[in-house]
Design an enzyme around this catalytic site. Sequence first.
Site, PDB file in Angstrom:
ATOM      1  N   LYS A   1     -13.347  -6.497   8.637  1.00 22.26           N
ATOM      2  CA  LYS A   1     -12.667  -7.786   8.861  1.00 22.26           C
ATOM      3  C   LYS A   1     -11.168  -7.617   9.032  1.00 22.26           C
ATOM      4  CE  LYS A   1     -15.867 -10.811   6.408  1.00 22.26           C
ATOM      5  NZ  LYS A   1     -16.065 -11.452   5.097  1.00 22.26           N
TER       6      LYS A   1
ATOM      7  N   TYR B   1     -14.543   1.791   9.488  1.00 22.45           N
ATOM      8  CA  TYR B   1     -13.103   2.039   9.653  1.00 22.45           C
ATOM      9  C   TYR B   1     -12.803   2.465  11.092  1.00 22.45           C
ATOM     10  CZ  TYR B   1      -8.444   3.948   8.513  1.00 22.45           C
ATOM     11  OH  TYR B   1      -7.104   4.217   8.463  1.00 22.45           O
TER      12      TYR B   1
ATOM     13  N   GLY C   1       0.825  -1.210   0.000  1.00 23.35           N
ATOM     14  CA  GLY C   1       0.000   0.000   0.000  1.00 23.35           C
ATOM     15  C   GLY C   1       0.855   1.255   0.000  1.00 23.35           C
TER      16      GLY C   1
ATOM     17  N   LYS D   1     -10.715   0.179  13.759  1.00 17.77           N
ATOM     18  CA  LYS D   1      -9.418   0.598  14.290  1.00 17.77           C
ATOM     19  C   LYS D   1      -9.470   0.736  15.810  1.00 17.77           C
ATOM     20  CE  LYS D   1      -6.682   0.950  10.671  1.00 17.77           C
ATOM     21  NZ  LYS D   1      -5.460   0.148  10.531  1.00 17.77           N
TER      22      LYS D   1
ATOM     23  N   ASN E   1      -3.052  -8.277   0.224  1.00 19.83           N
ATOM     24  CA  ASN E   1      -4.013  -8.988  -0.639  1.00 19.83           C
ATOM     25  C   ASN E   1      -4.358  -8.161  -1.878  1.00 19.83           C
ATOM     26  OD1 ASN E   1      -5.653  -7.021   0.395  1.00 19.83           O
ATOM     27  ND2 ASN E   1      -7.294  -8.389   1.044  1.00 19.83           N
TER      28      ASN E   1
ATOM     29  N   LYS F   1       2.777 -13.205  18.565  1.00 18.35           N
ATOM     30  CA  LYS F   1       2.821 -14.022  19.796  1.00 18.35           C
ATOM     31  C   LYS F   1       3.637 -15.294  19.555  1.00 18.35           C
ATOM     32  CE  LYS F   1      -0.914 -16.362  21.701  1.00 18.35           C
ATOM     33  NZ  LYS F   1      -1.286 -17.550  21.561  1.00 18.35           N
TER      34      LYS F   1
ATOM     35  N   ALA G   1      -0.871   0.051  13.043  1.00 20.67           N
ATOM     36  CA  ALA G   1      -1.194   1.341  12.430  1.00 20.67           C
ATOM     37  C   ALA G   1      -2.639   1.666  12.772  1.00 20.67           C
ATOM     38  CB  ALA G   1      -1.018   1.258  10.919  1.00 20.67           C
TER      39      ALA G   1
END
Length: 311
Positions: free
Chosen positions: A93, A147, A12, A151, A34, A107, A116
């Site tokens: 998602k 969104y 991105g 977040k 993706n 982990k 972010a």
Amino acid sequence: MNERAVIAGGAGFIGSHLCEYFLERSYDVVCVDNLITGAVDNIAHLSGRKEFVFMEHDITGPLRVPGRVNYVLNFASPASPVDYLEHPLETLKVGSFGTYQSLELAKEKGARYFLASTSEVYGDPLVSPQPETYWGNVNSVGPRSVYDEAKRFAEAMTMGYHRFHKVDVRIVRIFNTYGPRMRLNDGRVVPNFILQALHDQPLTVYGDGSQTRSFCYVSDLVEGIYRLLMSDHRGPVNLGNPEERKIIDFARYVIGLSGSRSTIAYSPLPQDDPKQRKPDITLAKGLLGWEPKVSLDQGLKETIAYFAKKK
Ligand code: UDP
């Protein structure tokens, strides 16, 4: 042996600059994307390097990366209002399942995790500038909630993994950032205005243009991200440029800087469009010795040059 960073959303806009930054500092980079809103074009110049691997993968499913991993950076999500309205469920998602899966990877590997997050967690803020201690003003059922709430959930999940699983975490809240590799048609104000100006078309100002934003150049942001990753601070930290502008003034500025004959055309303001946004960066300054260095003039010239080549 080089340290190894997994960068989700690495193809991105911000992610690709991060991949570059890490490679320049001798890290091995695994870029995961993706390609919903990312593009292989953004990382084409990095492919072929043995320190760089690209995995086309949706992080809402299990994220398996063989070998050692020192850092997991989660920058995967549509991030422009137009994109996340076009992909509302993918946005929810990736903020929820994607954050979970990438935390699981951190982990499993004992890696440091970096989320972010965004100034959108403050919603339509009633406080200005916004410090990290402000809890925000978010419409949980409005169009932007896919969104904002994803977040906010991602931040909660990240702190949950820290408190419960002792994963070492960092959280950045990113304010409006611009620069080369923004998608031309992502619908955000910077690409829209620059492209309209370059084509001598009217600049589409939404509402009366009195709403404000504060624009940070991508190289400043990436430097702040790296310093935060290497710091000891766990809670969220704002990164952005506190120089605040009205959108109408920004439109005139872009017209002037690009030598365009464009005029201004007013369109309706989208629902829940925040009226003001300006980061309080006191924490970042004190903690990281960081503040933006690139002026709007300089940053926009670089960005206009990039768009002029692509248009
Ligand atoms: N905006 C505008 N014209 C456009 C695109 C956006 O006036 O063509 C406005 C938008 O309404 C908002 C600001 O510019 O007030 C920033 O919008 P953007 O989509 O870049 O991101 P946001 O900060 O809202 O997430």
